[in-house]
Design an enzyme around this catalytic site. Structure first.
Site: not given
Length: 394
Positions: A97-101, A166, A208, A237, A287, A325, A330, A357
């Site tokens: 990611d860009s680090g903005g969040f 962003d 956005q 966003g 993600d 599973c 499992c 799991h």
């Protein structure tokens, strides 16, 4: 097959069913089947798991967190040790990611909700037209994250895909704030595209617009028209405080309208139901830290709903988490009773087994989606899975 914008990348959609689609994203570190779920490796690792264990869940992309890797150990150190692939020993594709969040999150966490261009009292973050100025949570050093610096740092980290910087407005922001965030994100997109980056590193743009479908569509069209162009488009966003039904409504209107010749990525989302809904609207990539974070808090996702392992109901339960599973937890027969005992005793093994799991379960959800889309039965498959998990799809 769509011609690549960045060398080593191409998108091949092999089947569609309604708006849902399946195919393969080719990357310099191998093919990624779509739809796909990408585990979050914040500090260059998916917590408690080895790269081989993460790959065993079907994951073919892992996320690195630019903000945290920038603070520690630093992008130059990562680059000198082979980039994030060599540093972490993950052999498949990676995305940063860009680090903005994180700048948004720090502002929200330390000074109330950040308002676009107007720092809140007590916040470590100072947003401006040129980026985010903040003090590191690691050493208190003053740093500045601009669109160009985000590209530079991610270039040194060396993932296959990097994201533009962003502006992410909080859920429930007023229309003016959202519109300003969209406009600034576009200006930053142009600067990111103009900045130098490694030849074989793709760059995705971020759409956005909050829950305003009209604004989202316009922004997506604006970003898609930029030249030079982005390799993929992400919906950012979401899951920042807006009602979940509003997110679903917006995705239904917007996701399938994103350029069909580029990967479509829904950032930071979400639950298994969220994935099923968004895949049906045309999203390719996801993600979220939820499966591993919830695992460390003693919660497992199964075909029949969630299990909170500390509950007394599992004290003498001999069954595995999910009898259907195929994950190691499992398949190898670890009982719910044993896992409960480990969790109450504070043993690390249970965190590993639950994390393995949960990621395997998410991998099975997207694998089942790929198969169903290819067969033209996605709506049937998604409703059946949701019903078993105790969710309802519209």
């Amino acid at each position: 097959m769509t011609a690549p914008r960045t060398p080593g990348f191409s998108l091949c959609i092999t089947a569609t069913d309604g708006h849902a689609r399946t195919g393969v994203l080719a990357t310099p570190h191998g093919p990624v089947p779509l739809p796909t779920f990408m585990p979050v490796g914040t500090q260059g690792t998916v917590k408690t798991l080895t790269p081989a264990e993460v790959a065993s869940t079907g994951a073919r992309v892992v996320l690195g967190n630019t903000y945290h890797l920038w603070q520690r150990p630093g992008p130059e150190a990562v680059s000198a040790l082979g980039g994030l692939h060599g540093f972490s020993r993950w052999p498949h594709a990676m995305l940063t990611d860009s680090g903005g969040f994180q700048a948004f999150s720090l502002g929200a966490g330390l000074g109330g909700r950040p308002s676009h261009g107007r720092p809140q009292q007590g916040s470590l973050v100072r947003p401006s037209e040129d980026g985010f100025t903040f003090r590191s949570h690691v050493d208190g050093e003053k740093r500045h994250l601009s669109p160009e610096e985000a590209v530079r740092v991610q270039g040194l980290i060396g993932a296959d895909i990097q994201m533009q910087l962003d502006v992410c407005p909080p859920g429930g922001s007023d229309p003016r704030t959202v519109e300003e965030a969209v406009a600034r994100t576009t200006r930053w997109a142009k600067r990111a595209l103009a900045a130098p980056r490694p030849t074989r590193q793709a760059l995705f743009g971020i759409v956005q617009g909050g829950t305003d479908a009209r604004l989202r569509k316009a922004h997506a069209e604006e970003l898609a028209a930029l030249d030079p162009s982005f390799d993929g488009l992400a919906l950012g966003g979401f899951s920042v405080g807006e009602p979940i039904d509003k997110m679903y409504e917006t995705l239904e209107e917007v996701a399938h309208t994103l350029d069909p010749e580029r990967p479509r990525y829904l950032m930071g989302v979400g639950t298994p139901k969220d994935l099923l809904v968004a895949i049906g609207h045309g999203v390719d990539m996801f993600d979220c830290a939820l499966p591993t974070r919830n695992a460390r808090n003693g919660q497992a996702f199964t075909r029949n709903g969630r299990i909170v392992i500390k509950q007394a109901a599992y004290k003498a339960d001999p069954l595995p988490l999910d009898p259907d599973c195929a994950c190691a937890a499992c398949k190898d027969g670890y009982s719910r009773a044993y896992l409960r005992h480990l969790y109450l005793a504070g043993e690390i093994l249970v965190l590993r087994l639950l994390s393995l799991h949960n990621l395997h379960f998410y991998g099975e959800v997207v694998a089942a989606a790929r198969e169903a889309i290819a067969l033209g039965r996605y709506a049937e498959m998604s409703r059946a899975w949701a019903a078993r998990m105790g969710a309802v799809l519209a």
